[in-house]
Scaffold this motif. Sequence first.
Motif, PDB file in Angstrom:
ATOM      1  N   UNK A 184       0.957  -1.255  -0.136  1.00 47.11           N
ATOM      2  CA  UNK A 184      -0.048  -0.115   0.051  1.00 47.11           C
ATOM      3  C   UNK A 184       0.887   1.094   0.040  1.00 47.11           C
ATOM      4  N   UNK A 185       0.589   2.268  -1.063  1.00 43.43           N
ATOM      5  CA  UNK A 185       1.635   3.327  -0.922  1.00 43.43           C
ATOM      6  C   UNK A 185       1.194   4.475  -0.229  1.00 43.43           C
ATOM      7  N   UNK A 186       0.173   4.316   0.711  1.00 46.42           N
ATOM      8  CA  UNK A 186      -0.390   5.282   1.635  1.00 46.42           C
ATOM      9  C   UNK A 186       0.985   5.813   2.858  1.00 46.42           C
ATOM     10  N   UNK A 187       1.419   7.084   2.779  1.00 48.26           N
ATOM     11  CA  UNK A 187       2.543   7.615   3.329  1.00 48.26           C
ATOM     12  C   UNK A 187       2.367   8.582   4.615  1.00 48.26           C
TER      13      UNK A 187
ATOM     14  N   UNK B  48       4.807   7.221   6.809  1.00 45.76           N
ATOM     15  CA  UNK B  48       6.019   7.964   7.375  1.00 45.76           C
ATOM     16  C   UNK B  48       5.351   9.146   8.355  1.00 45.76           C
ATOM     17  N   UNK B  49       4.204   9.697   7.926  1.00 47.00           N
ATOM     18  CA  UNK B  49       3.558  10.663   8.834  1.00 47.00           C
ATOM     19  C   UNK B  49       2.228  10.122   9.494  1.00 47.00           C
ATOM     20  N   UNK B  50       2.016  10.291  10.678  1.00 49.25           N
ATOM     21  CA  UNK B  50       0.865  10.062  11.363  1.00 49.25           C
ATOM     22  C   UNK B  50       0.631  10.794  12.495  1.00 49.25           C
ATOM     23  N   UNK B  51      -0.720  11.357  12.286  1.00 47.20           N
ATOM     24  CA  UNK B  51      -1.352  12.164  13.236  1.00 47.20           C
ATOM     25  C   UNK B  51      -2.680  11.621  13.801  1.00 47.20           C
ATOM     26  N   UNK B  52      -2.758  11.528  15.242  1.00 50.50           N
ATOM     27  CA  UNK B  52      -3.793  11.015  16.070  1.00 50.50           C
ATOM     28  C   UNK B  52      -4.211  11.932  16.825  1.00 50.50           C
ATOM     29  N   UNK B  53      -5.338  12.659  16.545  1.00 48.77           N
ATOM     30  CA  UNK B  53      -5.525  14.012  17.240  1.00 48.77           C
ATOM     31  C   UNK B  53      -7.017  13.655  17.971  1.00 48.77           C
TER      32      UNK B  53
END
Length: 546
Positions: A281-284, A308-313
Amino acid sequence: MGQFPSAALDRENSHSDRFRVLSSSGFISGNEFSDEISDYTAEIPDECLAYVFQFLRPGDRNRCSLVCKRWLRVDGWSRHRLSLNAQSEIVTSLPSLFTRFDSVTKLALRCSRKSISLNDDALVMISIRCQNLTRLKLRGCREISDKGMSAFAQNSKNLRKLSCGSCMFGTKALNAVLDYCKNLEELSVKRLRGIHDGAEWIGPGAVASSLKMICLKELVNGQSFEPLVVGSKNLKTLKIIHCLGDWDRVLQLIGNRKRSGEENLNFNNNNSNSNSNSNNNPLMEIHLERLQVSDIGLSAISKCTQIENLLIVKTPECSNYGLVCVAEHCKLLRKLHVDGWRTNRIGDEGLVAVAKHCPNLEELVLIGVNATHLSLAAIASNCSKLERLALCGSGTIGNTEIECIAEKCMALKKLCIKGCPISDIAIEALVSGCPSLMKIKVRKCKGVSSGAGEWLREQRGSMVVSMDDCEIDGGFESSVGDSGVHEIGVEFPQAFGRVTGADAPTSSNGRLATFRSKLGFFAGRNLVACTFRRWSNSDDSFNSNL
């Protein structure tokens, strides 16, 4: 005026004498001297003049277009970006406007709430005259319907980016865009009022292979985008912000999908002994904010190993279990934002897993997360590339934790501490630690004294220090940093005035100092959110400005 006649006469004689000397010496000939003013730009090619115009601000460029007919013509064909007040009164001016600006590729149409926006006919006229349009932003254009957007999509097949907010069209319009605009790469939808409960599904249409970014914000029925999100094979960035409904199912479908049957076959042949749940899966980048999503959704997106970037807000149902799943599988993680919303469900266990499995972490933001010395020490030891760290609203982060960071975070460049129980001891530890530290912010930390900022500035002269009662600038410009052209917003907001060297205010300022302190207190309330946006890397920026 205000001069004696003799003084003016002497000055005229002086000028005439100078001109007589220059003429006699051969520097100026009588034929070259005339009353007409030469146009030195006449020898500049139109392409070079257009290149110069690109560096001007919109107001300066508008004034330059009034200099002469040539500049007006060059400004017209070389202007590729245009922003219009999309009120209904502008319709009569559209033909002449786009006759002049016939090379526009990026167009923004904005209308205020109290005004009537342009209608379908005007939008169709724009699509006919702007054949090279690649980016379109619509804000508050409530008179545009599904019919108008469908006709626009048929005429704008080169469209690559579409951003719409506070409009009234719905699923039919979006499906038309997805069917006709085959090169669409980015889609941003915010407060689209035409999508109601029970609406038909959206996408993926003809953009299944080209779409790379989807942003859904403040939608009542965001689940209608499920076919589009799941069917976009090359999707790299997904942002879902404040949309109602349960999103675990959508994330599960994303985690279980394959890029294509051929890639799936090759993957299975080359990795027959690997985990059957992993994929290409290409999701980055994933941004989840104020959603009904649980650990089921986090464990599902952990199968997207390229993240590579994950935001859990502000997702209160997510816990350490989901973060551990992400850390174990997404080992390329570079940027992590966690806003625990003081639910105390994400803490040391999840952060220790991040430290263990994500050595490439460069940016970490923890808000309302009760991390302790155990997890912060692991991150400081294992994540040697960590450059940006923000610790906000945590009652467990004290002097010991900051001392550990100062001792082990050798690559740290930017540090933000807000609402944590630290004292001057923590500030003292930063004097000798973090040799790469360039900027530090301390907000609402009651244990830090007023003179700690000035003392830290004296010890680390090149560091930018921003605290509650002072802001000390060591001379770094906003471009200092690693965010490229997007770093212009990284400079610290001015609160309580800027202090540099001998210009520091003293207690004799009286009422003015008190007023500045009160003003800075209220101005810094939203500092944390601004800081996180300004600290983002240019690699993961989505620029929707048209």
